[in-house]
Design a protein around this motif. Structure first.
Motif, PDB file in Angstrom:
ATOM      1  N   SER A 212     -20.063  52.066  47.031  1.00 24.68           N
ATOM      2  CA  SER A 212     -20.223  51.767  48.456  1.00 24.68           C
ATOM      3  C   SER A 212     -18.918  51.361  49.134  1.00 24.68           C
ATOM      4  N   GLY A 213     -17.944  50.896  48.351  1.00 23.34           N
ATOM      5  CA  GLY A 213     -16.710  50.401  48.942  1.00 23.34           C
ATOM      6  C   GLY A 213     -16.836  49.013  49.526  1.00 23.34           C
ATOM      7  N   LEU A 214     -17.990  48.378  49.320  1.00 26.13           N
ATOM      8  CA  LEU A 214     -18.181  47.015  49.796  1.00 26.13           C
ATOM      9  C   LEU A 214     -17.569  46.026  48.805  1.00 26.13           C
ATOM     10  N   ARG A 215     -17.371  44.800  49.259  1.00 24.87           N
ATOM     11  CA  ARG A 215     -16.814  43.764  48.395  1.00 24.87           C
ATOM     12  C   ARG A 215     -17.947  43.036  47.678  1.00 24.87           C
ATOM     13  N   ARG A 216     -17.800  42.903  46.401  1.00 24.71           N
ATOM     14  CA  ARG A 216     -18.821  42.219  45.604  1.00 24.71           C
ATOM     15  C   ARG A 216     -18.686  40.715  45.788  1.00 24.71           C
ATOM     16  N   PRO A 217     -19.755  40.025  46.199  1.00 25.33           N
ATOM     17  CA  PRO A 217     -19.677  38.564  46.290  1.00 25.33           C
ATOM     18  C   PRO A 217     -19.314  37.972  44.932  1.00 25.33           C
ATOM     19  N   PRO A 218     -18.527  36.912  44.917  1.00 19.64           N
ATOM     20  CA  PRO A 218     -18.114  36.348  43.628  1.00 19.64           C
ATOM     21  C   PRO A 218     -19.304  35.855  42.812  1.00 19.64           C
ATOM     22  N   VAL A 219     -19.276  36.171  41.537  1.00 23.64           N
ATOM     23  CA  VAL A 219     -20.319  35.689  40.627  1.00 23.64           C
ATOM     24  C   VAL A 219     -20.008  34.244  40.272  1.00 23.64           C
ATOM     25  N   GLN A 220     -20.966  33.372  40.506  1.00 24.41           N
ATOM     26  CA  GLN A 220     -20.722  31.949  40.296  1.00 24.41           C
ATOM     27  C   GLN A 220     -21.524  31.414  39.114  1.00 24.41           C
ATOM     28  N   LEU A 221     -20.919  30.480  38.418  1.00 25.84           N
ATOM     29  CA  LEU A 221     -21.571  29.781  37.318  1.00 25.84           C
ATOM     30  C   LEU A 221     -21.733  28.310  37.686  1.00 25.84           C
ATOM     31  N   VAL A 260     -28.198  26.143  28.482  1.00 26.39           N
ATOM     32  CA  VAL A 260     -29.646  25.927  28.625  1.00 26.39           C
ATOM     33  C   VAL A 260     -30.183  26.937  29.636  1.00 26.39           C
ATOM     34  N   GLU A 261     -31.374  27.450  29.354  1.00 25.49           N
ATOM     35  CA  GLU A 261     -31.897  28.553  30.152  1.00 25.49           C
ATOM     36  C   GLU A 261     -32.311  28.124  31.557  1.00 25.49           C
ATOM     37  N   ASN A 262     -32.836  26.922  31.701  1.00 27.35           N
ATOM     38  CA  ASN A 262     -33.440  26.530  32.969  1.00 27.35           C
ATOM     39  C   ASN A 262     -32.640  25.433  33.668  1.00 27.35           C
ATOM     40  N   LEU A 263     -32.647  25.480  34.976  1.00 34.12           N
ATOM     41  CA  LEU A 263     -31.817  24.589  35.784  1.00 34.12           C
ATOM     42  C   LEU A 263     -32.175  23.127  35.590  1.00 34.12           C
ATOM     43  N   GLN A 264     -33.456  22.784  35.687  1.00 31.52           N
ATOM     44  CA  GLN A 264     -33.827  21.370  35.642  1.00 31.52           C
ATOM     45  C   GLN A 264     -33.569  20.758  34.276  1.00 31.52           C
ATOM     46  N   THR A 265     -33.630  21.562  33.239  1.00 31.43           N
ATOM     47  CA  THR A 265     -33.249  21.044  31.925  1.00 31.43           C
ATOM     48  C   THR A 265     -31.775  20.661  31.923  1.00 31.43           C
ATOM     49  N   GLY A 266     -30.950  21.502  32.506  1.00 29.19           N
ATOM     50  CA  GLY A 266     -29.529  21.183  32.582  1.00 29.19           C
ATOM     51  C   GLY A 266     -29.247  19.969  33.433  1.00 29.19           C
ATOM     52  N   LEU A 267     -30.004  19.787  34.512  1.00 32.64           N
ATOM     53  CA  LEU A 267     -29.802  18.629  35.376  1.00 32.64           C
ATOM     54  C   LEU A 267     -30.232  17.337  34.689  1.00 32.64           C
ATOM     55  N   ALA A 270     -27.986  13.925  29.927  1.00 32.87           N
ATOM     56  CA  ALA A 270     -27.091  12.769  30.045  1.00 32.87           C
ATOM     57  C   ALA A 270     -25.779  13.117  29.341  1.00 32.87           C
ATOM     58  N   ASP A 271     -24.854  12.165  29.333  1.00 33.48           N
ATOM     59  CA  ASP A 271     -23.546  12.424  28.731  1.00 33.48           C
ATOM     60  C   ASP A 271     -23.655  12.707  27.242  1.00 33.48           C
ATOM     61  N   LEU A 272     -22.848  13.657  26.812  1.00 31.76           N
ATOM     62  CA  LEU A 272     -22.708  14.001  25.400  1.00 31.76           C
ATOM     63  C   LEU A 272     -21.217  14.175  25.131  1.00 31.76           C
ATOM     64  N   PRO A 273     -20.713  13.601  24.049  1.00 32.65           N
ATOM     65  CA  PRO A 273     -19.263  13.626  23.808  1.00 32.65           C
ATOM     66  C   PRO A 273     -18.715  15.048  23.710  1.00 32.65           C
ATOM     67  N   GLY A 274     -17.633  15.278  24.457  1.00 32.38           N
ATOM     68  CA  GLY A 274     -16.915  16.544  24.374  1.00 32.38           C
ATOM     69  C   GLY A 274     -17.673  17.757  24.859  1.00 32.38           C
ATOM     70  N   THR A 275     -18.738  17.543  25.641  1.00 29.82           N
ATOM     71  CA  THR A 275     -19.668  18.637  25.934  1.00 29.82           C
ATOM     72  C   THR A 275     -19.633  19.063  27.395  1.00 29.82           C
ATOM     73  N   VAL A 276     -19.701  20.370  27.606  1.00 33.71           N
ATOM     74  CA  VAL A 276     -20.008  20.934  28.921  1.00 33.71           C
ATOM     75  C   VAL A 276     -21.274  21.771  28.767  1.00 33.71           C
ATOM     76  N   ALA A 277     -22.064  21.834  29.837  1.00 31.26           N
ATOM     77  CA  ALA A 277     -23.329  22.581  29.788  1.00 31.26           C
ATOM     78  C   ALA A 277     -23.354  23.617  30.908  1.00 31.26           C
ATOM     79  N   PHE A 278     -23.803  24.809  30.569  1.00 29.17           N
ATOM     80  CA  PHE A 278     -24.043  25.862  31.555  1.00 29.17           C
ATOM     81  C   PHE A 278     -25.550  26.079  31.650  1.00 29.17           C
ATOM     82  N   MET A 279     -26.043  26.310  32.857  1.00 27.31           N
ATOM     83  CA  MET A 279     -27.493  26.383  33.043  1.00 27.31           C
ATOM     84  C   MET A 279     -27.875  27.520  33.974  1.00 27.31           C
ATOM     85  N   ALA A 280     -29.125  27.986  33.775  1.00 26.98           N
ATOM     86  CA  ALA A 280     -29.757  28.976  34.646  1.00 26.98           C
ATOM     87  C   ALA A 280     -28.966  30.278  34.734  1.00 26.98           C
ATOM     88  N   LEU A 281     -28.413  30.706  33.607  1.00 28.56           N
ATOM     89  CA  LEU A 281     -27.684  31.974  33.602  1.00 28.56           C
ATOM     90  C   LEU A 281     -28.603  33.172  33.409  1.00 28.56           C
TER      91      LEU A 281
END
Length: 396
Positions: A212-221, A260-267, A270-281
């Motif tokens: 299409s020649g359109l600009r793809r909106p940025p994919v956000q995580l 984690v698969e679901n958003l509210q689970t990720g929300l 609580a804190d976990l040492p050295g950890t980052v979490a991605f959710m609702a992908l």
């Protein structure tokens, strides 16, 4: 002996199977005229069912409809001279469509086919398989489709976002709902498609934007940073939603990546040492492969216990080979039996090769309806104290 109702049923099946071929035919002689034998009986057969033959002939004498009804005369020894219906000849697809109750759809599709191929001859081979678009689009949506195609062809490399298009009634949601149709048509109209995967490749989304020649909106995580020292490296930010390209430029020395698969689970985490979490992908988990700083980390995945949860795990493991699943085992499934729900549509694969033996056991059990039909255990339903204790042990 075929009665008018029998012919209508026969033509309804033929229309369902052949209407695309009729639309694509370059010469009418390919399919028309279409003769339909009405099952003229012999005298012996007529003698065995005199009343049925009479009713059959009367039904056709009373019939008024599309097509040419041909009669024949039979001189029989016992029954004498009889004038009987022999065949019905249809001369065009519109007549078959009338018999099938599809006349209005056919007329609309045929008119739109002529309109579009007169404007863009390259679509002649592609449009018949989009019969539903031609037949069923509301007039306003069909006009929007024409306007959009014309604009995109006139501006092949506009670089605009979808919502920037100067066309009435067209927005990103409208295009999203018709993405496959647009890719199909643009692929036929573009002589040199720019999409590396093409319209039928693995990334239809990328194919659409390239064509299409359109600009793809940025994919956000969306990422949560569950460690105070890691948050300090981001100016104290702990809940970040950003384009994947920007997250890829971070230098974040996480030791554990939790998906984690679901958003509210990720929300709820609580804190976990050295950890980052991605959710609702969802099935977008492969985007994580674009983040080089997670490669040295220990990666954990926690999703729903249903067939799609395991399919997402399989997809993620294709990019993160050492990925370990949590709370997706048979023991967890059976422990939470009172909280089971239903998976509306299961994933199609009978087997998923990247699953471990234990994961595969549960997946096959779900597919084979071992515990109950279309079983699903959503991760949010699992007792949080129990789930949290498992997470703590996994993170260490």
């Amino acid at each position: 002996m075929k009665l008018p109702a029998d012919v209508a049923q026969l033509l309804a099946k033929r229309f369902a199977n052949q209407h695309r071929d009729w639309l694509a035919a370059t010469t009418p002689e390919q399919h028309w005229p279409l003769p339909i034998a009405l099952g003229l009986p012999t005298e012996q057969a007529a003698l065995r069912q005199v009343e049925a033959v009479r009713a059959w002939a009367e039904a056709w004498r009373a019939w008024r409809g599309p097509g040419e009804l041909r009669w024949t005369e039979r001189r029989w020894k016992v029954l004498g001279t009889q004038r009987l219906p022999e065949s019905l000849i249809l001369h065009e697809p519109a007549q078959a469509a009338m018999w099938s109750g599809e006349h209005e759809r056919w007329q609309r599709a045929a008119a739109r086919f002529q309109l579009m191929t007169a404007r863009w001859p390259a679509l002649a081979g592609r449009l018949p398989r989009l019969f539903g678009v031609l037949a069923d689009y509301a007039d306003a949506d069909f006009q929007r489709l024409l306007d959009l195609l014309a604009w995109l062809l006139a501006h092949p490399n506009s670089g605009l976002y979808p919502r920037q298009l100067p066309l009435a009634g067209i927005d990103s949601k409208w295009m999203e709902q018709r993405r496959g149709v647009l890719v199909d048509l643009l692929a036929a109209l573009r002589t040199s498609p720019q999409a590396p995967d093409g319209p039928d490749g693995p990334d239809q989304d990328a194919g659409f934007y390239a064509l299409s020649g359109l600009r793809r909106p940025p994919v956000q995580l969306r990422m949560r940073v569950l460690d105070a020292q890691l948050r300090a490296r981001l100016g104290g930010l702990g809940d970040v939603t950003a384009p994947v390209e920007e997250l890829a430029r971070l230098d974040l020395p996480a030791s554990v990546v939790l998906i984690v698969e679901n958003l509210q689970t990720g929300l709820a985490l609580a804190d976990l040492p050295g950890t980052v979490a991605f959710m609702a992908l969802g099935y977008g988990v492969d985007l994580l492969a674009q983040l080089p700083w997670i490669a040295p980390a220990r990666c954990l995945y926690w999703g729903d216990i249903d067939t799609h949860g395991y399919a997402i795990l399989q997809r993620a493991r294709g990019h993160l080979p050492g990925l370990r699943s949590l709370l997706m085992d048979q023991a967890t499934l059976l422990r939470c039996a009172p909280l089971w729900s239903d998976e509306k549509v299961q994933h199609g694969a009978a087997e998923l090769a990247a699953l471990t033996a234990e994961e595969g056991l549960v997946y096959r059990g779900l597919k084979q309806q071992q515990w109950r039909p279309n079983l699903r255990l959503e991760q949010e339903r699992i007792d949080w104290d129990f789930a949290w204790s498992v997470l703590l042990r996994a993170v260490g």
